[in-house]
Design an enzyme around this catalytic site. Structure first.
Site, PDB file in Angstrom:
ATOM      1  N   GLY A  48       0.841  -1.183   0.000  1.00  0.00           N
ATOM      2  CA  GLY A  48       0.000   0.000   0.000  1.00  0.00           C
ATOM      3  C   GLY A  48       0.879   1.235   0.000  1.00  0.00           C
ATOM      4  N   GLY A  51       2.589   7.658  -1.636  1.00  0.00           N
ATOM      5  CA  GLY A  51       3.385   8.722  -2.229  1.00  0.00           C
ATOM      6  C   GLY A  51       4.384   9.314  -1.256  1.00  0.00           C
ATOM      7  N   GLY A  52       4.325   8.885   0.006  1.00  0.00           N
ATOM      8  CA  GLY A  52       5.245   9.365   1.022  1.00  0.00           C
ATOM      9  C   GLY A  52       6.494   8.513   1.112  1.00  0.00           C
ATOM     10  N   VAL A  53       7.444   8.963   1.930  1.00  0.00           N
ATOM     11  CA  VAL A  53       8.731   8.290   2.026  1.00  0.00           C
ATOM     12  C   VAL A  53       8.613   6.933   2.717  1.00  0.00           C
ATOM     13  CG1 VAL A  53       9.357   9.447   4.190  1.00  0.00           C
ATOM     14  CG2 VAL A  53      11.153   8.578   2.692  1.00  0.00           C
ATOM     15  N   SER A  55       6.124   4.526   2.797  1.00  0.00           N
ATOM     16  CA  SER A  55       5.683   3.423   1.938  1.00  0.00           C
ATOM     17  C   SER A  55       6.649   3.194   0.789  1.00  0.00           C
ATOM     18  CB  SER A  55       4.273   3.686   1.409  1.00  0.00           C
ATOM     19  OG  SER A  55       4.202   4.902   0.693  1.00  0.00           O
ATOM     20  N   CYS A 139     -10.543   3.686   9.060  1.00  0.00           N
ATOM     21  CA  CYS A 139     -10.056   3.491   7.697  1.00  0.00           C
ATOM     22  C   CYS A 139      -9.180   2.243   7.618  1.00  0.00           C
ATOM     23  CB  CYS A 139      -9.267   4.710   7.226  1.00  0.00           C
ATOM     24  SG  CYS A 139      -8.607   4.542   5.550  1.00  0.00           S
ATOM     25  N   GLY A 165       3.585   0.886   5.176  1.00  0.00           N
ATOM     26  CA  GLY A 165       4.685   1.611   5.805  1.00  0.00           C
ATOM     27  C   GLY A 165       4.417   2.001   7.241  1.00  0.00           C
ATOM     28  N   CYS A 238      -7.090  12.888   6.142  1.00  0.00           N
ATOM     29  CA  CYS A 238      -6.969  12.829   4.686  1.00  0.00           C
ATOM     30  C   CYS A 238      -8.068  13.573   3.958  1.00  0.00           C
ATOM     31  CB  CYS A 238      -6.900  11.386   4.216  1.00  0.00           C
ATOM     32  SG  CYS A 238      -8.385  10.427   4.565  1.00  0.00           S
TER      33      CYS A 238
END
Length: 292
Positions: A48, A51-53, A55, A139, A165, A238
């Site tokens: 999953g 877009g972050g560092v 994951s 979530c 992550g 989010c």
């Protein structure tokens, strides 16, 4: 006009969306207890990715072990911000760029409808009652480790492994998979996973659970040459983002019923624009008061 009576002390109220950390076992370790089962080289693992560092490094670590890594980007929200762009579009571009760098496949799965029904609407119900939910917990339980895993199996074939992550760890004890804290106390995210059932964790790995964010993870990202190595963490919910006042956001979905804020001894302390703006469990500021 509704009157909001300020409690004398902080009132902790657990609701559907709240979660308590699972009690960590005090039973002495058994010789067969093992920390987090690992996929074998050649196994397929779906990661999953946001877009972050975190994951992104997760995907890199798993690929470096000889696994067939495929990225999954979960789109949960469509509303565009004041600049005309949905934040998830920028995140999806980051995922694609990382996957190109790592030479792995990436897939996007749209779960906007499921997120609205199972998370957002449920959160609104809690806010309307003057309570403070935690949408991230629901979530993880309902979407990421629920609907998403089902959709992966349906669209891409049976997933041998699933990874995220999160800074957490798992331990196998007999037939059960226990959830444990990550070693990085500042980043531990086991709380947000506390409502995920044990059976859902049987084939889940958390490669960052034994790493330190600022010491290990960002360094790995830099060494690999990932473009998002220094990307800031997303601290907002989010569906709200980080540039908007939360009470104004909720006012778009919940009716505003102004009222007075009254202490238990009857003193009028100020006014509110709706109970959802001063909820139980929230550190709420009152105009003219320095103390929350």
């Amino acid at each position: 006009m509704r009157r909001f009576r300020l409690p004398a002390s902080t009132l902790q109220q657990k609701t559907l969306l709240y979660a308590t950390k699972r009690p960590y076992s005090t039973t002495p370790p058994h010789p067969t207890d093992i920390w987090q089962t690992e996929p074998k080289p050649g196994d397929t693992v779906y990661v999953g990715m946001s877009g972050g560092v975190d994951s992104s490094v997760t995907a890199h670590l798993l690929k470096s072990k000889g696994l067939n890594v495929q990225a999954i980007f979960m789109r949960n929200w469509d509303t565009r911000d004041e600049h005309g762009e949905c934040p998830s579009e920028a995140d999806w571009r980051d995922v694609q760029k990382v996957c190109q760098k790592l030479d792995i496949k990436c897939h996007q799965i749209n779960l906007v409808k499921e997120y609205w029904t199972n998370v957002f609407a449920a959160a609104l119900d809690e806010y309307s009652l003057g309570r403070t939910p935690n949408p991230d917990i629901l979530c993880n339980q309902q979407i990421k480790f629920g609907v998403l895993m089902s959709e992966i199996n349906k669209r891409l074939g049976s997933a041998e492994w699933f990874a995220t992550g999160h800074y957490a760890r798992t331990k196998r004890r007999g037939n059960q998979t226990e959830l444990h804290k990550g070693v990085d106390d500042k980043k531990d995210q086991s709380y947000y996973l506390a409502r995920v059932g044990s059976h859902k964790l049987n084939n889940v790995v958390f490669p960052l659970g034994s790493l330190i964010k600022n010491k290990d993870v960002r360094k790995i990202a830099k060494d690999v040459g990932l473009h998002n190595a220094e990307k800031e963490e997303s601290m907002g919910i989010c569906f709200v983002g980080e540039r908007r006042r939360f009470d104004r956001f909720l006012a778009e979905y919940l009716p505003q019923t102004p009222g007075d804020i009254v202490s238990r001894d009857g003193h009028n302390l100020g006014t509110h624009q709706g109970l959802f703006s001063k909820t139980i469990g929230q550190s709420a500021g009152i105009p003219g008061w320095q103390q929350k």
